[in-house]
Design an enzyme around this catalytic site. Structure first.
Site, PDB file in Angstrom:
ATOM      1  N   GLY A  48      -4.418  50.797  -1.694  1.00  0.00           N
ATOM      2  CA  GLY A  48      -3.012  51.084  -1.986  1.00  0.00           C
ATOM      3  C   GLY A  48      -2.504  50.660  -3.340  1.00  0.00           C
ATOM      4  O   GLY A  48      -1.536  51.224  -3.846  1.00  0.00           O
ATOM      5  N   GLU A 102      -0.756  43.553  -4.859  1.00  0.00           N
ATOM      6  CA  GLU A 102      -0.706  44.299  -3.588  1.00  0.00           C
ATOM      7  C   GLU A 102       0.302  45.422  -3.686  1.00  0.00           C
ATOM      8  O   GLU A 102       1.279  45.333  -4.439  1.00  0.00           O
ATOM      9  CB  GLU A 102      -0.245  43.348  -2.482  1.00  0.00           C
ATOM     10  N   ASP A 103       0.096  46.462  -2.897  1.00  0.00           N
ATOM     11  CA  ASP A 103       1.090  47.535  -2.839  1.00  0.00           C
ATOM     12  C   ASP A 103       2.297  47.117  -2.004  1.00  0.00           C
ATOM     13  O   ASP A 103       3.436  47.309  -2.391  1.00  0.00           O
ATOM     14  CB  ASP A 103       0.466  48.831  -2.287  1.00  0.00           C
ATOM     15  N   ASP A 106       4.011  43.334   4.420  1.00  0.00           N
ATOM     16  CA  ASP A 106       4.778  43.673   5.618  1.00  0.00           C
ATOM     17  C   ASP A 106       4.884  42.408   6.477  1.00  0.00           C
ATOM     18  O   ASP A 106       5.771  41.589   6.271  1.00  0.00           O
ATOM     19  CB  ASP A 106       4.023  44.822   6.315  1.00  0.00           C
ATOM     20  N   LYS A 134       8.728  43.834   2.610  1.00  0.00           N
ATOM     21  CA  LYS A 134       9.667  44.042   3.726  1.00  0.00           C
ATOM     22  C   LYS A 134      10.041  42.673   4.293  1.00  0.00           C
ATOM     23  O   LYS A 134       9.362  42.175   5.208  1.00  0.00           O
ATOM     24  CB  LYS A 134       9.005  44.893   4.818  1.00  0.00           C
ATOM     25  N   PHE A 155       8.699  52.793   7.357  1.00  0.00           N
ATOM     26  CA  PHE A 155       7.405  53.187   6.804  1.00  0.00           C
ATOM     27  C   PHE A 155       7.604  53.997   5.526  1.00  0.00           C
ATOM     28  O   PHE A 155       8.413  54.926   5.483  1.00  0.00           O
ATOM     29  CB  PHE A 155       6.627  54.000   7.840  1.00  0.00           C
ATOM     30  N   VAL A 156       6.851  53.632   4.487  1.00  0.00           N
ATOM     31  CA  VAL A 156       6.945  54.357   3.216  1.00  0.00           C
ATOM     32  C   VAL A 156       5.582  54.918   2.811  1.00  0.00           C
ATOM     33  O   VAL A 156       4.540  54.421   3.239  1.00  0.00           O
ATOM     34  CB  VAL A 156       7.491  53.463   2.076  1.00  0.00           C
ATOM     35  N   ASP A 162      -0.434  55.310   1.667  1.00  0.00           N
ATOM     36  CA  ASP A 162      -0.805  56.513   2.419  1.00  0.00           C
ATOM     37  C   ASP A 162      -0.148  56.578   3.787  1.00  0.00           C
ATOM     38  O   ASP A 162       0.286  55.567   4.341  1.00  0.00           O
ATOM     39  CB  ASP A 162      -2.315  56.556   2.624  1.00  0.00           C
ATOM     40  N   ARG A 168      -1.128  59.384  -1.108  1.00  0.00           N
ATOM     41  CA  ARG A 168      -1.307  58.333  -2.120  1.00  0.00           C
ATOM     42  C   ARG A 168      -1.026  58.843  -3.533  1.00  0.00           C
ATOM     43  O   ARG A 168      -0.711  58.080  -4.434  1.00  0.00           O
ATOM     44  CB  ARG A 168      -2.745  57.802  -2.105  1.00  0.00           C
TER      45      ARG A 168
HETATM   46  P1  5GP Z   1       0.695  43.075   6.518  1.00  0.00           P
HETATM   47  O1  5GP Z   1      -0.631  42.407   6.753  1.00  0.00           O
HETATM   48  O2  5GP Z   1       1.530  42.425   5.447  1.00  0.00           O
HETATM   49  O3  5GP Z   1       1.457  43.261   7.803  1.00  0.00           O
HETATM   50  O4  5GP Z   1       0.379  44.567   6.145  1.00  0.00           O
HETATM   51  C1  5GP Z   1       0.024  44.938   4.923  1.00  0.00           C
HETATM   52  C2  5GP Z   1      -0.647  46.293   4.961  1.00  0.00           C
HETATM   53  O5  5GP Z   1      -0.065  47.170   5.932  1.00  0.00           O
HETATM   54  C3  5GP Z   1      -0.466  46.948   3.635  1.00  0.00           C
HETATM   55  O6  5GP Z   1      -1.486  46.590   2.743  1.00  0.00           O
HETATM   56  C4  5GP Z   1      -0.459  48.412   3.996  1.00  0.00           C
HETATM   57  O7  5GP Z   1      -1.781  48.880   4.034  1.00  0.00           O
HETATM   58  C5  5GP Z   1       0.095  48.458   5.406  1.00  0.00           C
HETATM   59  N1  5GP Z   1       1.528  48.809   5.412  1.00  0.00           N
HETATM   60  C6  5GP Z   1       2.558  48.036   5.802  1.00  0.00           C
HETATM   61  N2  5GP Z   1       3.733  48.687   5.698  1.00  0.00           N
HETATM   62  C7  5GP Z   1       3.431  49.917   5.219  1.00  0.00           C
HETATM   63  C8  5GP Z   1       4.246  51.073   4.884  1.00  0.00           C
HETATM   64  O8  5GP Z   1       5.475  51.110   5.013  1.00  0.00           O
HETATM   65  N3  5GP Z   1       3.569  52.157   4.415  1.00  0.00           N
HETATM   66  C9  5GP Z   1       2.227  52.185   4.253  1.00  0.00           C
HETATM   67  N4  5GP Z   1       1.689  53.295   3.772  1.00  0.00           N
HETATM   68  N5  5GP Z   1       1.435  51.118   4.556  1.00  0.00           N
HETATM   69  C10 5GP Z   1       2.033  49.996   5.031  1.00  0.00           C
END
Ligand code: 5GP
Length: 179
Positions: A48, A102-103, A106, A134, A155-156, A162, A168
């Site tokens: 990402g 990081e992209d 969450d 977020k 969700f984005v 993606d 992407r």
């Molecule tokens: P975390 O471990 O912080 O919960 O999740 C991080 C990963 O979840 C990110 O690297 C991404 O791959 C995915 N993710 C979380 N929210 C989104 C979103 O809104 N859109 C997309 N495309 N991926 C997300």
């Protein structure tokens, strides 16, 4: 900007290319001040982050190095589906100033596990820069020093992010349309 369809879902425009580029230039300006003379090692988390890393690096003129890692879930008995391992790191982290790129953050679980991996390898410093964050979803005690945009729990897609492997390549970021 118009709404778009990615696979079976409709998305509405959220952050434009211009807004993203403007904010990245601001983040780069902060990093230039904080890391001048420190030869930082920037580490992008694939897939990402690829657009974010590329655009951020084009805005940086300090001496630095760039690497990429990929995270994958452990296979085997201990898999919980959420435990990640870090693949592809060839650079020596010991004694280096590390900035993880990081992209999106969450729940923070992914970054928490990634941080443990790097901290065990003795960096001189380690910080996280994420394009999107977020805050309402965060479950972990993470310090995110360089954040592009704080966004709601929706969700984005686009700009590296993606939906089911697609989207992407979009220049802008789109948000899932409410049902
Ligand atoms: P975390 O471990 O912080 O919960 O999740 C991080 C990963 O979840 C990110 O690297 C991404 O791959 C995915 N993710 C979380 N929210 C989104 C979103 O809104 N859109 C997309 N495309 N991926 C997300």
């Amino acid at each position: 900007m118009d709404s778009i369809t990615v696979r079976d879902k409709e998305f509405v425009p959220y952050l434009t290319e211009a807004q993203i580029q403007q904010r990245i230039a601001e983040l780069a300006a902060e990093l230039e001040v904080d890391y001048a003379g420190k030869n930082p090692l920037f580490i992008g988390v694939l897939n990402g982050s690829f657009m974010f890393v590329a655009d951020l690096m084009k805005n940086l003129s300090i001496d630095c190095e760039i690497a990429f890692i990929r995270l994958s879930s452990y296979t085997g008995m201990e898999s919980t589906g959420s435990v990640k391992q870090v693949l592809g790191l060839q650079d020596n982290v010991f004694g280096r100033h590390i900035v993880l790129l990081e992209d999106i953050v969450d729940s923070g679980l992914t970054m928490e596990q990634t941080l443990v991996f790097f901290e065990e390898r003795g960096p001189k410093s380690i910080e996280i820069s994420t394009l999107l964050f977020k805050p309402e979803s965060l479950e972990k005690d993470l310090s995110l020093k360089y954040v592009g945009f704080e966004i709601p729990e929706k969700f984005v897609v686009g700009y590296g992010l993606d939906y089911d492997g697609h989207g992407r390549n979009l220049k802008d970021i789109y948000q899932l349309k409410e049902a």
